[in-house]
Design a protein around this motif. Structure first.
Motif, PDB file in Angstrom:
ATOM      1  N   PHE A 135       0.810  -1.201   0.267  1.00 42.17           N
ATOM      2  CA  PHE A 135      -0.160   0.546   0.091  1.00 42.17           C
ATOM      3  C   PHE A 135       0.649   1.722  -0.382  1.00 42.17           C
ATOM      4  CE2 PHE A 135      -2.863   3.125   3.034  1.00 42.17           C
ATOM      5  CZ  PHE A 135      -3.104   3.486   1.617  1.00 42.17           C
ATOM      6  N   TYR A 136       1.881   1.083   0.536  1.00 42.62           N
ATOM      7  CA  TYR A 136       2.968   2.373   0.886  1.00 42.62           C
ATOM      8  C   TYR A 136       3.175   2.437  -0.465  1.00 42.62           C
ATOM      9  CZ  TYR A 136       2.605   2.156   5.447  1.00 42.62           C
ATOM     10  OH  TYR A 136       2.172   2.191   7.545  1.00 42.62           O
ATOM     11  N   VAL A 137       4.153   1.969  -1.699  1.00 41.97           N
ATOM     12  CA  VAL A 137       4.326   1.816  -2.703  1.00 41.97           C
ATOM     13  C   VAL A 137       3.449   2.466  -3.618  1.00 41.97           C
ATOM     14  CG1 VAL A 137       5.645   1.184  -4.054  1.00 41.97           C
ATOM     15  CG2 VAL A 137       7.009  -0.187  -2.220  1.00 41.97           C
ATOM     16  N   ARG A 138       2.331   1.824  -3.680  1.00 39.53           N
ATOM     17  CA  ARG A 138       1.342   2.342  -3.682  1.00 39.53           C
ATOM     18  C   ARG A 138       1.192   3.546  -4.291  1.00 39.53           C
ATOM     19  NH1 ARG A 138      -0.764  -1.675  -7.091  1.00 39.53           N
ATOM     20  NH2 ARG A 138      -0.796  -3.802  -6.729  1.00 39.53           N
ATOM     21  N   THR A 139       0.673   4.301  -2.933  1.00 35.83           N
ATOM     22  CA  THR A 139       0.263   4.745  -2.405  1.00 35.83           C
ATOM     23  C   THR A 139       1.491   6.339  -3.073  1.00 35.83           C
ATOM     24  OG1 THR A 139      -0.925   4.205  -0.683  1.00 35.83           O
ATOM     25  CG2 THR A 139      -0.381   7.185  -0.821  1.00 35.83           C
ATOM     26  N   PHE A 140       2.642   6.541  -2.679  1.00 33.27           N
ATOM     27  CA  PHE A 140       4.124   6.810  -3.519  1.00 33.27           C
ATOM     28  C   PHE A 140       4.727   6.820  -4.510  1.00 33.27           C
ATOM     29  CE2 PHE A 140       3.288   7.187   1.357  1.00 33.27           C
ATOM     30  CZ  PHE A 140       3.276   8.542   1.426  1.00 33.27           C
ATOM     31  N   GLU A 157      10.995   2.385  -6.159  1.00 24.28           N
ATOM     32  CA  GLU A 157      12.334   3.052  -6.522  1.00 24.28           C
ATOM     33  C   GLU A 157      11.829   4.427  -6.973  1.00 24.28           C
ATOM     34  OE1 GLU A 157      15.702   3.237  -5.580  1.00 24.28           O
ATOM     35  OE2 GLU A 157      15.129   0.761  -5.275  1.00 24.28           O
ATOM     36  N   THR A 158      11.029   4.647  -7.337  1.00 28.40           N
ATOM     37  CA  THR A 158       9.915   5.946  -7.282  1.00 28.40           C
ATOM     38  C   THR A 158       9.178   6.122  -5.950  1.00 28.40           C
ATOM     39  OG1 THR A 158       8.604   5.075  -9.792  1.00 28.40           O
ATOM     40  CG2 THR A 158       8.102   6.728  -8.479  1.00 28.40           C
ATOM     41  N   ALA A 159       8.691   5.475  -5.034  1.00 31.93           N
ATOM     42  CA  ALA A 159       8.460   5.852  -4.116  1.00 31.93           C
ATOM     43  C   ALA A 159       9.717   6.157  -2.883  1.00 31.93           C
ATOM     44  CB  ALA A 159       7.325   4.544  -2.850  1.00 31.93           C
ATOM     45  N   LYS A 160      10.280   5.781  -2.986  1.00 24.83           N
ATOM     46  CA  LYS A 160      12.042   5.591  -2.112  1.00 24.83           C
ATOM     47  C   LYS A 160      12.189   7.575  -2.755  1.00 24.83           C
ATOM     48  CE  LYS A 160      14.351   2.373  -1.779  1.00 24.83           C
ATOM     49  NZ  LYS A 160      15.197   1.480  -1.782  1.00 24.83           N
ATOM     50  N   GLY A 161      11.824   7.760  -4.248  1.00 20.52           N
ATOM     51  CA  GLY A 161      12.149   9.469  -4.622  1.00 20.52           C
ATOM     52  C   GLY A 161      11.006  10.280  -4.215  1.00 20.52           C
ATOM     53  N   ALA A 162       9.924   9.671  -4.127  1.00 18.11           N
ATOM     54  CA  ALA A 162       8.528  10.710  -4.214  1.00 18.11           C
ATOM     55  C   ALA A 162       8.857  11.295  -2.217  1.00 18.11           C
ATOM     56  CB  ALA A 162       7.481  10.021  -3.851  1.00 18.11           C
ATOM     57  N   LEU A 163       9.601   9.686  -1.611  1.00 18.48           N
ATOM     58  CA  LEU A 163       9.266  10.130   0.272  1.00 18.48           C
ATOM     59  C   LEU A 163      10.231  10.978   0.246  1.00 18.48           C
ATOM     60  CD1 LEU A 163       8.439   7.133   2.073  1.00 18.48           C
ATOM     61  CD2 LEU A 163       7.379   9.427   2.139  1.00 18.48           C
ATOM     62  N   ALA A 164      11.300  11.065  -0.649  1.00 21.66           N
ATOM     63  CA  ALA A 164      12.432  12.278  -0.236  1.00 21.66           C
ATOM     64  C   ALA A 164      12.160  13.857  -0.673  1.00 21.66           C
ATOM     65  CB  ALA A 164      13.899  11.744  -1.555  1.00 21.66           C
ATOM     66  N   LEU A 240       7.731  -2.430   3.285  1.00 28.12           N
ATOM     67  CA  LEU A 240       9.091  -2.743   4.534  1.00 28.12           C
ATOM     68  C   LEU A 240      10.268  -2.118   3.812  1.00 28.12           C
ATOM     69  CD1 LEU A 240       7.730  -6.380   5.655  1.00 28.12           C
ATOM     70  CD2 LEU A 240       7.931  -4.731   7.347  1.00 28.12           C
ATOM     71  N   SER A 241      10.624  -2.705   3.101  1.00 27.06           N
ATOM     72  CA  SER A 241      12.125  -2.211   2.145  1.00 27.06           C
ATOM     73  C   SER A 241      12.283  -0.710   1.897  1.00 27.06           C
ATOM     74  CB  SER A 241      12.374  -3.126   0.557  1.00 27.06           C
ATOM     75  OG  SER A 241      12.643  -4.317   0.368  1.00 27.06           O
ATOM     76  N   LEU A 242      10.666  -0.376   2.574  1.00 29.30           N
ATOM     77  CA  LEU A 242      10.887   1.124   1.598  1.00 29.30           C
ATOM     78  C   LEU A 242      10.857   1.895   3.327  1.00 29.30           C
ATOM     79  CD1 LEU A 242       9.485   3.489  -0.090  1.00 29.30           C
ATOM     80  CD2 LEU A 242       7.154   3.708   0.874  1.00 29.30           C
ATOM     81  N   ILE A 243      10.605   1.016   3.606  1.00 30.73           N
ATOM     82  CA  ILE A 243      10.181   1.902   5.651  1.00 30.73           C
ATOM     83  C   ILE A 243      11.716   1.729   6.188  1.00 30.73           C
ATOM     84  CG2 ILE A 243      10.399   0.830   8.048  1.00 30.73           C
ATOM     85  CD1 ILE A 243       7.512   2.078   6.651  1.00 30.73           C
ATOM     86  N   ARG A 244      12.882   0.136   5.672  1.00 27.95           N
ATOM     87  CA  ARG A 244      13.848   0.032   5.760  1.00 27.95           C
ATOM     88  C   ARG A 244      14.578   1.318   5.206  1.00 27.95           C
ATOM     89  NH1 ARG A 244      12.421  -5.441   5.405  1.00 27.95           N
ATOM     90  NH2 ARG A 244      13.517  -5.063   2.752  1.00 27.95           N
ATOM     91  N   ILE A 246      14.377   4.295   4.749  1.00 29.93           N
ATOM     92  CA  ILE A 246      13.672   5.675   5.267  1.00 29.93           C
ATOM     93  C   ILE A 246      14.266   6.008   6.532  1.00 29.93           C
ATOM     94  CG2 ILE A 246      11.911   6.812   6.434  1.00 29.93           C
ATOM     95  CD1 ILE A 246      10.264   6.147   4.810  1.00 29.93           C
ATOM     96  N   GLU A 247      15.315   4.439   7.616  1.00 29.55           N
ATOM     97  CA  GLU A 247      15.742   4.481   8.742  1.00 29.55           C
ATOM     98  C   GLU A 247      17.350   4.502   8.568  1.00 29.55           C
ATOM     99  OE1 GLU A 247      12.393   1.353  11.148  1.00 29.55           O
ATOM    100  OE2 GLU A 247      14.252   0.261   9.880  1.00 29.55           O
ATOM    101  N   GLY A 248      17.265   4.529   6.598  1.00 32.56           N
ATOM    102  CA  GLY A 248      19.086   4.428   6.070  1.00 32.56           C
ATOM    103  C   GLY A 248      19.168   3.019   6.208  1.00 32.56           C
ATOM    104  N   ASP A 249      18.329   1.948   6.439  1.00 30.97           N
ATOM    105  CA  ASP A 249      19.458   0.620   6.106  1.00 30.97           C
ATOM    106  C   ASP A 249      18.286   0.122   4.780  1.00 30.97           C
ATOM    107  OD1 ASP A 249      18.928  -2.312   8.366  1.00 30.97           O
ATOM    108  OD2 ASP A 249      19.851  -1.904   6.424  1.00 30.97           O
ATOM    109  N   ASP A 250      18.822  -0.523   4.294  1.00 28.07           N
ATOM    110  CA  ASP A 250      18.579  -1.089   2.755  1.00 28.07           C
ATOM    111  C   ASP A 250      18.111  -1.845   2.799  1.00 28.07           C
ATOM    112  OD1 ASP A 250      20.556  -0.314   0.315  1.00 28.07           O
ATOM    113  OD2 ASP A 250      21.141  -1.244   2.161  1.00 28.07           O
ATOM    114  N   GLY A 251      18.905  -3.378   4.114  1.00 31.13           N
ATOM    115  CA  GLY A 251      19.272  -4.238   4.331  1.00 31.13           C
ATOM    116  C   GLY A 251      20.367  -5.194   3.568  1.00 31.13           C
ATOM    117  N   GLY A 252      20.687  -3.996   3.060  1.00 32.65           N
ATOM    118  CA  GLY A 252      22.302  -4.972   2.143  1.00 32.65           C
ATOM    119  C   GLY A 252      23.568  -4.818   3.420  1.00 32.65           C
ATOM    120  N   ASP A 253      25.070  -5.313   3.281  1.00 35.75           N
ATOM    121  CA  ASP A 253      25.827  -5.521   3.968  1.00 35.75           C
ATOM    122  C   ASP A 253      26.480  -4.500   5.218  1.00 35.75           C
ATOM    123  OD1 ASP A 253      26.670  -8.295   2.041  1.00 35.75           O
ATOM    124  OD2 ASP A 253      25.605  -8.130   3.811  1.00 35.75           O
TER     125      ASP A 253
END
Length: 253
Positions: A135-140, A157-164, A240-244, A246-253
């Protein structure tokens, strides 16, 4: 200088609390509104998410002329790029864990009498937008039109850019919401209706009138509406990836 708080109200993420705090702290809402969402003279929602750049700018102009300082959009997403470029606009939204938000949405409908579904599986089958996958990704990413399209990593990625583009993205459970709003806007800690699902005696009364005694017992006990919440597993992975992110953690190493 004039400033307009534009609140992208994410359903069941403390949105009504934010709207009521704005009102209690002297923000001027659109003269005809429903929970902060602007309405036309006939009481219909202004579909601001369908406005092009010129229309959005004209709307902000009209808000400035009328002294409006707070607008909410809950049923669609306007062009955030246009609003971001307008120096008068402060973009604000609140988010919470996406699965918790979905469960809260179901509880709200179940105990409030807004659905005939007796379990979460049936509720999902009603194809409500507020329960749609990611739902969040759809919204943003503004992929909100029915029939709903599939959501992809590109939309993430589009949603990330919008929230930025937002001035404030507040993650519930990660920050003190009231303190942050006070610091940013000078709002006081007013006691306002948060439209919480539980603790509403009118809901109990309405369920009792309908003879829904099992619902009453669940409600008073603070239990979620029935159904396998595991049905939500995997439904909001991109959220959940979008939330991460925002928190500065994209789940990578």
């Amino acid at each position: 200088m004039y400033r307009l708080i534009w609140f992208q109200h994410v359903h069941k993420a403390a949105g009504t609390l934010v709207v009521n705090l704005a009102r209690a702290n002297g923000e001027i809402l659109y003269k005809n509104n429903a929970n902060g969402n602007p309405l036309d003279e006939d009481g219909e929602r202004l579909e601001l998410w369908k406005y092009d750049e010129g229309q959005l700018k004209s709307f902000v102009d009209s808000c400035e002329q009328e002294g409006v300082t707070f607008v909410a959009t809950e049923h669609g997403s306007p062009d955030f790029k246009v609003l971001h470029r307008d120096s008068r606009v402060v973009l604000l939204t609140t988010l919470r864990d996406p699965i918790s938000r979905a469960v809260s949405n179901y509880n709200h409908a179940y105990f409030g009498g807004y659905t005939k579904a007796s379990n979460i599986g049936d509720f999902l089958s009603e194809s409500r937008f507020f329960m749609s996958d990611n739902f969040y990704v759809r919204t943003f990413s503004r992929k909100e039109q029915f029939p709903l399209e599939a959501i992809s990593e590109e939309d993430l990625e589009t949603a990330k850019g919008a929230l930025a583009l937002f001035d404030l993205v507040l993650l519930l459970g990660k920050i003190d919401l009231l303190t942050t709003l006070s610091e940013e806007f000078g709002w006081g800690m007013s006691a306002v209706d948060s439209h919480a699902t539980f603790g509403d005696p009118w809901k109990v009364w309405n369920m009792m009138k309908k003879g829904q005694l099992i619902r009453v017992v669940r409600y008073i006990g603070g239990l979620s509406a029935p159904g396998e919440q595991s049905l939500l597993d995997g439904r909001y992975d991109l959220d959940l990836s979008l939330i991460r992110s925002i928190e500065g953690d994209d789940g990578g190493d």
